[in-house]
Design an enzyme around this catalytic site. Structure first.
Site, PDB file in Angstrom:
ATOM      1  N   GLU A  25       0.667  -1.121   0.085  1.00  0.00           N
ATOM      2  CA  GLU A  25      -0.068  -0.046  -0.073  1.00  0.00           C
ATOM      3  C   GLU A  25       0.893   1.198  -0.059  1.00  0.00           C
ATOM      4  O   GLU A  25       0.632   2.205   0.587  1.00  0.00           O
ATOM      5  CB  GLU A  25      -0.880   0.062   1.092  1.00  0.00           C
ATOM      6  N   GLU A  77      -6.059 -11.036  -1.138  1.00  0.00           N
ATOM      7  CA  GLU A  77      -7.031 -10.573   0.152  1.00  0.00           C
ATOM      8  C   GLU A  77      -8.312 -10.385  -0.256  1.00  0.00           C
ATOM      9  O   GLU A  77      -9.398  -9.579   0.302  1.00  0.00           O
ATOM     10  CB  GLU A  77      -6.470  -9.529   0.920  1.00  0.00           C
TER      11      GLU A  77
HETATM   12  O1  9MR Z   1      -7.219  -8.045   8.873  1.00  0.00           O
HETATM   13  C1  9MR Z   1      -6.043  -7.290   9.406  1.00  0.00           C
HETATM   14  C2  9MR Z   1      -6.797  -6.882  10.930  1.00  0.00           C
HETATM   15  O2  9MR Z   1      -6.967  -7.977  11.638  1.00  0.00           O
HETATM   16  C3  9MR Z   1      -5.963  -5.957  11.246  1.00  0.00           C
HETATM   17  O3  9MR Z   1      -6.389  -5.154  12.408  1.00  0.00           O
HETATM   18  C4  9MR Z   1      -5.541  -4.730  10.164  1.00  0.00           C
HETATM   19  C5  9MR Z   1      -4.625  -3.450  10.686  1.00  0.00           C
HETATM   20  O4  9MR Z   1      -4.571  -2.504   9.759  1.00  0.00           O
HETATM   21  O5  9MR Z   1      -4.925  -5.267   8.919  1.00  0.00           O
HETATM   22  C6  9MR Z   1      -5.759  -6.215   8.367  1.00  0.00           C
HETATM   23  O6  9MR Z   1      -5.243  -6.733   7.319  1.00  0.00           O
HETATM   24  C7  9MR Z   1      -5.010  -5.872   6.463  1.00  0.00           C
HETATM   25  C8  9MR Z   1      -3.916  -6.322   5.336  1.00  0.00           C
HETATM   26  O7  9MR Z   1      -2.708  -6.398   6.329  1.00  0.00           O
HETATM   27  C9  9MR Z   1      -3.356  -5.273   4.427  1.00  0.00           C
HETATM   28  N1  9MR Z   1      -4.536  -4.990   3.702  1.00  0.00           N
HETATM   29  C10 9MR Z   1      -5.687  -4.826   4.186  1.00  0.00           C
HETATM   30  C11 9MR Z   1      -6.193  -5.680   5.305  1.00  0.00           C
HETATM   31  C12 9MR Z   1      -7.551  -5.235   5.924  1.00  0.00           C
HETATM   32  O8  9MR Z   1      -7.063  -3.842   6.506  1.00  0.00           O
END
Ligand code: 9MR
Length: 364
Positions: free
Chosen positions: A158, A271
């Site tokens: 990102e 994802e």
């Molecule tokens: O699913 C993840 C969540 O449990 C965390 O709290 C969060 C923190 O920002 O990250 C989420 O996963 C993310 C992933 O690592 C990168 N792309 C977006 C996902 C959803 O936010």
């Protein structure tokens, strides 16, 4: 890879969560099997799920590739300079290896879930030189630790954004994260070089959301061309694909896959989830209806069919979670009802599961 009936019935019954044990019937077809090896199917998992015998069996039955939802991010691994806690991550990575699954490493450099100590020096902010050294050491240590066990790394996550939420970017559309702000745009190049050095055999990916957005596609392609012109290795693009019933347009997704494919990049759908709400940030719904679930299933089928048709370019499709009880969509953009995955809160297959299964079978 799929579990036999004997392996399932051999699960100690007391360990299966009573509310969901019927979901583990060996009759539930395996998506891993339906997808085959050319484009693998997988899920984002949590360490507690691997510790639970019944959930672990479910995951091994359905997946041929895994990613850790949080356990391999710097916030989970890093305890300070040169100090790490690899226990949860090793649990998942070893589980994948033991079950013949590939492992995606997620993620090394991101503006969220970073290790906060890296950006500080005493009471002030760390210098550019020190932050580069810390990032290089972190990547060398972590990628080195998992060398030979992780198939692909999301080296940078990102780095670009589309100006949503009024957030500021530089002129290239790059997010003004602490990495970008303190190091400059070269943080990406430095990260990829460090990862290539630490594991010459792992595939190195750039991962992003809204990766079908034409503006972002062009910004990322330009970044990739720049890296390659300098001799930096970057192998692939991860499409996060956090979707909703009415977004994004499948044509845009197809065009993005073609564009990155034309640059010779490997791609993964990293994802995937498809919310029941019209748009990803909508919070209107309070429950699922049959109609919504059918519509969601149609949309999953449409995307799976697209991905399958492009599997000369796409190596994997992973959903962001194992079932609706575990989705990040339940707490984003705030606490809400959602049910965006293939299995329901009791891990029973939803219409979306059957739609994906049929689409995969039709394509193979
Ligand atoms: O699913 C993840 C969540 O449990 C965390 O709290 C969060 C923190 O920002 O990250 C989420 O996963 C993310 C992933 O690592 C990168 N792309 C977006 C996902 C959803 O936010």
């Amino acid at each position: 890879m799929s579990l036999t009936r004997r392996q399932f019935t051999a699960l100690p019954l007391g360990l299966a969560l009573p509310a969901i044990d019927s979901a583990f019937a060996a009759e539930t077809p395996s998506l891993a099997q339906a997808f085959g090896q050319r484009m693998r199917f997988g899920m984002a998992v949590r360490p507690d799920q691997i510790r639970d015998t019944a959930l672990a069996a479910f995951i091994a039955h359905q997946c041929s590739i895994l990613v850790a939802e949080n356990a391999m991010k710097p916030a989970s691994l890093s305890r300070g300079e040169g100090q790490y806690d690899f226990r949860d991550a090793d649990l998942i990575v070893d589980f994948a290896a033991k079950n013949g699954m590939l492992m995606r490493g997620h993620t090394l450099v991101w503006h969220q879930q970073a290790a906060p100590w890296m950006f500080k020096d005493g009471a002030g902010e760390v210098s550019r030189e020190k932050l580069i050294a810390r990032m290089e050491r972190y990547i060398a240590d972590v990628v080195g630790h998992f060398r030979g066990r992780v198939y692909s790394w999301d080296v940078v996550n990102e780095a670009f954004q589309n100006g949503e939420g009024g957030a500021k970017t530089d002129e290239a559309g790059m997010r003004l994260s602490e990495w970008r702000r303190i190091i400059g745009p070269e943080f990406i190049e430095i990260a990829f070089r460090a990862a290539a050095k630490a594991d010459p055999d792992a595939l190195l990916f750039y991962n992003d959301y809204e990766s079908q957005n034409p503006q972002k596609v062009e910004a990322v392609r330009k970044m990739v061309r720049g890296l390659r012109a300098k001799g930096v290795r970057i192998d692939g693009i991860g499409h996060q694909m956090h979707c909703a019933r009415k977004w994004p347009r499948v044509d845009d997704v197809a065009a993005a896959i073609e564009a990155f494919g034309a640059d010779g990049l490997k791609q993964h759908v990293t994802e995937l989830d498809i919310g029941l709400n019209d748009m990803p940030t909508d919070t209107k719904l309070t429950a699922a209806t049959d109609e919504l679930l059918q519509d969601q299933a149609r949309r999953y089928a449409e995307l799976t069919t697209l991905f399958m048709s492009k599997r000369d370019k796409l190596g994997a499709m992973l959903t962001w979670g194992i079932g609706d009880a575990y989705s990040w969509y339940l707490s984003w953009p705030r606490k809400r009802f959602e049910a965006p995955l293939l299995f329901d809160t009791r891990l029973q297959p939803k219409p979306a599961f059957h739609a994906v299964l049929e689409a995969a079978r039709a394509a193979t």
